[in-house]
Design an enzyme around this catalytic site. Structure first.
Site, PDB file in Angstrom:
ATOM      1  N   THR A 143      -8.607 -36.862 -54.371  1.00  0.00           N
ATOM      2  CA  THR A 143      -8.871 -35.749 -53.461  1.00  0.00           C
ATOM      3  C   THR A 143      -8.770 -34.516 -54.344  1.00  0.00           C
ATOM      4  OG1 THR A 143      -6.567 -35.409 -52.841  1.00  0.00           O
ATOM      5  CG2 THR A 143      -7.809 -36.945 -51.479  1.00  0.00           C
ATOM      6  N   HIS A 144      -9.588 -33.534 -54.083  1.00  0.00           N
ATOM      7  CA  HIS A 144      -9.662 -32.330 -54.936  1.00  0.00           C
ATOM      8  C   HIS A 144      -9.976 -32.685 -56.383  1.00  0.00           C
ATOM      9  CE1 HIS A 144      -7.750 -30.205 -51.531  1.00  0.00           C
ATOM     10  NE2 HIS A 144      -7.032 -31.310 -51.453  1.00  0.00           N
ATOM     11  N   SER A 265     -30.495 -39.240 -76.687  1.00  0.00           N
ATOM     12  CA  SER A 265     -30.855 -37.866 -77.025  1.00  0.00           C
ATOM     13  C   SER A 265     -31.780 -37.918 -78.227  1.00  0.00           C
ATOM     14  CB  SER A 265     -29.587 -37.086 -77.362  1.00  0.00           C
ATOM     15  OG  SER A 265     -29.892 -36.014 -78.227  1.00  0.00           O
ATOM     16  N   ASN A 273     -27.404 -40.761 -71.960  1.00  0.00           N
ATOM     17  CA  ASN A 273     -27.349 -39.850 -70.824  1.00  0.00           C
ATOM     18  C   ASN A 273     -27.695 -40.551 -69.506  1.00  0.00           C
ATOM     19  OD1 ASN A 273     -26.746 -37.678 -72.557  1.00  0.00           O
ATOM     20  ND2 ASN A 273     -28.921 -37.443 -73.042  1.00  0.00           N
ATOM     21  N   TYR A 305     -51.350 -23.960 -32.101  1.00  0.00           N
ATOM     22  CA  TYR A 305     -51.684 -24.327 -33.483  1.00  0.00           C
ATOM     23  C   TYR A 305     -51.928 -23.076 -34.315  1.00  0.00           C
ATOM     24  CZ  TYR A 305     -53.425 -26.544 -37.609  1.00  0.00           C
ATOM     25  OH  TYR A 305     -53.549 -26.934 -38.908  1.00  0.00           O
TER      26      TYR A 305
HETATM   27  N1  ARG Z   1     -56.228 -29.107 -41.957  1.00  0.00           N
HETATM   28  C1  ARG Z   1     -55.486 -28.844 -40.776  1.00  0.00           C
HETATM   29  C2  ARG Z   1     -54.060 -29.312 -40.946  1.00  0.00           C
HETATM   30  O1  ARG Z   1     -53.789 -30.045 -41.835  1.00  0.00           O
HETATM   31  C3  ARG Z   1     -56.120 -29.544 -39.604  1.00  0.00           C
HETATM   32  C4  ARG Z   1     -56.283 -28.705 -38.356  1.00  0.00           C
HETATM   33  C5  ARG Z   1     -57.051 -27.500 -38.612  1.00  0.00           C
HETATM   34  N2  ARG Z   1     -57.300 -26.785 -37.405  1.00  0.00           N
HETATM   35  C6  ARG Z   1     -57.918 -25.631 -37.390  1.00  0.00           C
HETATM   36  N3  ARG Z   1     -58.079 -25.086 -36.275  1.00  0.00           N
HETATM   37  N4  ARG Z   1     -58.308 -25.038 -38.496  1.00  0.00           N
HETATM   38  O2  ARG Z   1     -53.196 -28.917 -40.187  1.00  0.00           O
END
Ligand code: ARG
Length: 483
Positions: A143-144, A265, A273, A305
């Site tokens: 420990t430690h 080495s 190593n 997205y």
């Molecule tokens: N290449 C994109 C990815 O890997 C796919 C989706 C792209 N969608 C878009 N609306 N540009 O996430």
């Protein structure tokens, strides 16, 4: 797009990893479109024939030009070329790259997760095998980073096995989160075509359908969960890696890393190593960095997205690969590891590791309160240490002198009792409580570990078989409809 901008925003190169999954998603989608009569049967047949052909040719069938942006466009282009735009153009009905990419990542990750689990189970198996040979190997526990109490090498190895099996458990949980299908979400708000989301999910072997279409395309917490589980697993493994390099040094000298896992080495002729352990330690840094990188991409990212999501995917693969490779190579290293049993025992004997046991003996045999016993032994050890004597050289006079000083009287303990308390083997064997280092108890731990590991392996097998079955059936169905 401006060529540099096109290259900058293209994901074609990192998309190679999800190629087969993208083809599978397209197959399942086309089958469903035909079943729902959203596209004519014979158009679906032509599309499916082309996709099956692409599946057989592999990635070399595609032209991954950056101006195509990504693999999704490249696959579509491949289909156009074979079927004409009039027919091939129907494939993208009621889907978007947004739901397609999220689905393909999940498909690929599902398989990859199982590979990482197998690698960690392999490591556990190697550790258990080594532990079984070392239930009587006395070593100092720290420990430690100071010698604390004697234990066994098997007890130490068993401790890591429990951690690694919890890691496998976390990866299994991540698998559950991954195993849900985004398809049908399209851009984010779904579609008014009468699609069958459950059917696509079923054709791809997903356990669930994502219940909210915005969540389906906009979330990556399945990736975060995976990467967090991998970060914890690697952090656990890095501690083992650190100790292996430390203990193979001349200063500790408690293990020998076999030549096959070390490197010389270029200038210092005497060097050996521990490079495998070092790289495993460093890979942990990368996996932690990938997690932080991914969290940072996701932080405050607007729904649903955004192309930011594309930049996160390569970090996921990097973590998966680093963790799998590290566990695989560490498993091999552990299988070849040679503990230096005599040195371990000697180190445990030298540094008053038995002091706690001696204090406990004073409580049991001489009726002292533990605090008094602690102070008496502390005085004995401090004095003997100054005189350069080890624990084995403590005698009744030391005990008498210390107890007179600390509690003002002599304590009733025989030389035999004193020697017994200072005996390394007896000290370890006496700790036969559940979970303790006694050889008998550790053997029970190893049995339990084997049982747990076997159950994890079974689950991996069940999941792997289910995936293979789904993949075979999907191709069969596509071929049947493509005839
Ligand atoms: N290449 C994109 C990815 O890997 C796919 C989706 C792209 N969608 C878009 N609306 N540009 O996430």
């Amino acid at each position: 797009m401006e060529p540099l901008a096109a290259e900058y925003t293209s994901s074609t190169q990192s998309d190679i990893r999800i190629f087969y999954s993208v083809v599978q998603v397209n197959l399942a989608h086309a089958i469903m479109l035909a079943e729902q009569k959203i596209i004519p049967k014979q158009d679906a047949a032509a599309i499916l024939r082309t996709l099956v052909e692409l599946h057989e040719t592999g990635i070399t069938g595609l032209e991954l030009r950056p101006e195509l942006e990504d693999i999704h466009m490249a696959v579509e282009e491949f289909v156009f070329k074979a079927t004409g735009e009039e027919v091939g153009g129907k494939l993208h009905t009621a889907k978007s790259r947004n739901d397609q990419v999220a689905t393909a990542i999940r498909l690929t990750l599902r398989k990859n997760l199982l590979d990482v689990e197998v690698a960690f189970l392999e490591l556990v198996d190697a550790m258990i095998a080594l532990a079984e040979k070392n239930t009587d190997t006395i070593m100092p526990g720290y420990t430690h980073l100071q010698v604390a109490e004697p234990t066994t090498f098997a007890h130490y190895l068993s401790a890591y096995c429990y951690a690694f099996l919890r890691d496998v458990g976390r990866l299994e949980q991540a698998y559950e989160s991954v195993n849900s299908c985004p398809m049908g979400a399209c851009a984010f708000a779904g579609t008014s075509f009468p699609i069958n989301r459950a059917r696509v999910a079923h054709l791809l072997g997903f356990r669930h359908v994502d219940e909210n279409t915005m969540d389906a395309v906009g979330s990556r917490d399945f990736a975060l969960q995976t990467m967090a589980a991998l970060a914890i697993a690697m952090t656990n493994m890095s501690r083992l890696a650190e100790e292996l390099s430390l203990w193979s040094s001349a200063e500790f000298d408690m293990i020998e890393i076999p030549d096959e896992f070390a490197s010389p080495s270029s200038i210092m002729p005497q060097k050996k190593n521990p490079v495998v352990a070092e790289v495993a330690r460093a890979k942990t840094g990368r996996v932690l960095g990938n997690l932080v990188g991914t969290l940072t991409v996701m932080k405050a990212l607007p729904q649903a997205y955004n192309l930011d999501l594309q930049e996160l995917t390569p970090l996921l693969w990097s973590s998966v690969d680093d963790a799998r490779d590290s566990a695989n190579v560490m498993a091999r290293l552990v299988r070849a590891l040679k503990p230096k049993r005599e040195v371990m025992r000697e180190r445990a004997g030298k540094s008053f590791a038995v002091a706690t046991e001696l204090a406990d003996a004073l409580v049991r045999k001489a009726g002292l309160a533990f605090r008094d016993a602690h102070a008496v032994v502390g005085r004995m050890v401090a004095r003997a240490g100054k005189e350069g004597r080890a624990a084995g050289e403590l005698n009744i006079d030391d005990l008498r002198a210390a107890s007179k000083e600390i509690i003002g009287k002599d304590v009733g303990m025989t030389l035999e009792e004193l020697k017994e308390a200072l005996d390394l083997d007896k000290c370890v064997t006496a700790r036969a409580l559940p979970g303790g280092p006694a050889p008998k108890t550790v053997r029970e731990q190893l049995k339990s570990l084997k049982r747990k590991a076997k159950n994890h392996s079974k689950l991996v097998q069940v999941r792997r078989r289910a995936i293979t079955k789904v993949e075979v059936n999907l191709l069969k169905e596509a071929k049947r409809r493509g005839q």
